[in-house]
Design a protein around this motif. Structure first.
Motif, short mmCIF file in Angstrom:
data_model
loop_
_atom_site.label_atom_id
_atom_site.label_comp_id
_atom_site.label_asym_id
_atom_site.label_seq_id
_atom_site.Cartn_x
_atom_site.Cartn_y
_atom_site.Cartn_z
N GLY A 1 58.94 80.59 45.05
CA GLY A 1 59.41 79.51 45.91
C GLY A 1 58.31 78.55 46.30
O GLY A 1 57.12 78.88 46.24
N ALA A 2 58.71 77.35 46.68
CA ALA A 2 57.80 76.33 47.18
C ALA A 2 58.37 75.74 48.45
O ALA A 2 59.57 75.83 48.72
CB ALA A 2 57.60 75.23 46.13
N THR A 3 57.51 75.13 49.24
CA THR A 3 57.93 74.52 50.50
C THR A 3 59.00 73.46 50.24
O THR A 3 58.86 72.62 49.35
CB THR A 3 56.74 73.86 51.19
OG1 THR A 3 55.70 74.84 51.36
CG2 THR A 3 57.13 73.32 52.55
N ALA A 4 60.06 73.50 51.03
CA ALA A 4 61.12 72.50 50.95
C ALA A 4 60.72 71.26 51.76
O ALA A 4 59.74 71.29 52.53
CB ALA A 4 62.42 73.08 51.49
N PRO A 5 61.43 70.15 51.60
CA PRO A 5 61.15 68.98 52.45
C PRO A 5 61.23 69.34 53.93
O PRO A 5 61.83 70.36 54.31
CB PRO A 5 62.25 67.99 52.04
CG PRO A 5 62.56 68.35 50.63
CD PRO A 5 62.43 69.86 50.57
N PRO A 6 60.61 68.52 54.81
CA PRO A 6 60.56 68.84 56.24
C PRO A 6 61.92 69.21 56.81
O PRO A 6 62.92 68.54 56.56
CB PRO A 6 60.04 67.53 56.85
CG PRO A 6 59.19 66.94 55.78
CD PRO A 6 59.89 67.26 54.50
N GLY A 7 61.93 70.32 57.56
CA GLY A 7 63.15 70.84 58.12
C GLY A 7 63.73 71.97 57.32
O GLY A 7 64.54 72.76 57.82
N GLY A 8 63.31 72.09 56.05
CA GLY A 8 63.78 73.15 55.17
C GLY A 8 62.85 74.35 55.22
O GLY A 8 61.82 74.35 55.89
N PRO A 9 63.20 75.42 54.49
CA PRO A 9 62.41 76.65 54.54
C PRO A 9 61.04 76.48 53.89
O PRO A 9 60.86 75.67 52.97
CB PRO A 9 63.27 77.65 53.77
CG PRO A 9 64.12 76.81 52.86
CD PRO A 9 64.39 75.55 53.62
N HIS A 10 60.09 77.27 54.36
CA HIS A 10 58.76 77.31 53.76
C HIS A 10 58.79 78.16 52.50
O HIS A 10 59.77 78.86 52.21
CB HIS A 10 57.75 77.85 54.76
CG HIS A 10 57.47 76.93 55.90
ND1 HIS A 10 56.50 77.17 56.85
CD2 HIS A 10 58.05 75.74 56.25
CE1 HIS A 10 56.48 76.19 57.73
NE2 HIS A 10 57.41 75.32 57.39
N ALA A 11 57.70 78.11 51.75
CA ALA A 11 57.65 78.75 50.43
C ALA A 11 57.96 80.24 50.50
O ALA A 11 58.68 80.77 49.65
CB ALA A 11 56.27 78.53 49.82
N GLU A 12 57.42 80.93 51.49
CA GLU A 12 57.62 82.37 51.60
C GLU A 12 59.10 82.72 51.75
O GLU A 12 59.61 83.66 51.12
CB GLU A 12 56.83 82.94 52.77
CG GLU A 12 55.32 82.80 52.63
CD GLU A 12 54.77 81.54 53.24
OE1 GLU A 12 53.62 81.55 53.72
OE2 GLU A 12 55.51 80.52 53.26
#
Length: 341
Positions: free
Chosen positions: A36-47
């Motif tokens: 996984g990778a960080t989503a746009p602001p407001g979305g889930p982080h990579a972990e």
């Protein structure tokens, strides 16, 4: 870790002002079960993205992440809570989180009985998609990459001002891929008047990438009606010649990665002000003999003031050569009172 780095690169440009982080989850047997990778602001982080893919297979497994998991409740809950709740046994991180608000994840993990290791491919990760964000954490301002394309004799245009195209299609495609990862592109009014650039990030077929950087024009002259910068997405016109003022505005907009594509005058002003953090020089195997140089006045009056660079990489892109460099560590920059670049 290199797989986590690769997936973070795919997210670079979509996460600002958050860092573009990548994460890989291995099950207890060492098999990859989540990426996984960080989503746009407001979305889930990579972990959390990687853990969602892994599901119950994450229990007793390992998380490999490019940045220390956060221990901060902002728009989303702390990533350390998700890792502990999923039963992760080991966490490998490349870099510690320099943000004091979000740091502390490693200690929380250890307190919960999770083994941790810090520093895996740290240098490689620090030069990757996190480079701009790390710079902003250290300095409080966006990271500036000066991109320039020129001939072997240092010219960026012919004597009549024509400059399309000095470099080949492969190099131009790479530049557009770079643009789509940037938060803003800066050009001077001189370049706008001479070249009428669109300053957009385009695919080889001419279509626009999904992410488009903010287009910033610097200078007092007006953008002519009917130019490619007067339609479409908004353009920020800063009527100043002071690079410091430009950076103050972009800092206030929470920008992280900025691409400087102005002409020699604007580039020289940014270099003289100590505001260029990376140089990407695309050299075409060609000679012009006359025409404007790549860099204008940069505050260097004598050889003792020469701006030296550390070269990180030299590579071929099609017929051209790309030199990726940064100001030498500990160097005093002319014109800025001995500040360290």
């Amino acid at each position: 870790m290199r797989r986590a780095l690769a997936v973070s690169a795919a997210a670079h440009g979509r996460t600002s002002p958050n860092p573009a982080v990548g994460c890989v989850i291995l099950d207890a047997g060492g098999r990859v079960v989540g990426v996984g990778a960080t989503a746009p602001p407001g979305g889930p982080h990579a972990e959390r993205v990687a853990l969602a893919e892994a599901g119950e297979r994450a229990h007793g497994g390992t998380a490999v992440v490019t940045l220390e998991p956060c221990d901060h409740h902002g728009r989303t809950a702390p990533c350390v809570d998700a890792l502990i709740g999923a039963g992760i046994a080991v966490v490998h991180a490349a870099l510690a989180d320099p943000n004091p608000v979000a740091a502390g994840g490693r200690e929380r993990l250890r307190a919960a009985g999770v083994a941790t290791r810090l520093g895996v491919l740290a240098d490689e990760v620090a030069r990757g998609p996190l480079r701009g964000w790390l710079h902003r954490q250290r300095t409080g301002r966006p990271h500036v990459t000066w991109k320039v394309a020129g001939t072997l004799d240092g010219r960026v245009a012919a004597a009549d001002g024509t400059s399309r195209w000095i470099t080949g299609p492969e190099a131009r495609a790479e530049v557009h891929d770079l643009r789509r990862r940037m938060d803003a592109i800066i050009a001077g009014t001189g370049t706008v008047l001479a070249d009428d650039p669109a300053l957009t990030a385009r695919r080889p077929d001419g279509s626009l990438h999904e992410h488009q950087p903010l287009r910033v024009v610097v200078g007092h002259r007006d953008v002519p009606p009917g130019s490619r910068l007067t339609g479409g997405d908004a353009v920020l016109h800063l009527r100043t010649r002071d690079p410091g003022e430009v950076m103050d505005v972009l800092t206030g907009r929470d920008l992280v990665d900025v691409l400087l594509e102005g002409g020699p005058t604007l580039a020289g002003a940014f270099v003289a002000a100590g505001l260029v953090d990376r140089v990407l020089l695309h050299l075409a195997p060609a000679l012009l003999g006359a025409g404007p140089h790549a860099l204008g006045a940069a505050g260097v009056g004598t050889i003792a003031d020469i701006v030296r660079l550390d070269v990180d990489e030299v590579r071929r892109v099609g017929a051209d050569v790309v030199i990726d460099a940064r100001p030498a560590a500990g160097q005093d920059v002319p014109g800025v009172g001995g500040s360290v670049w």
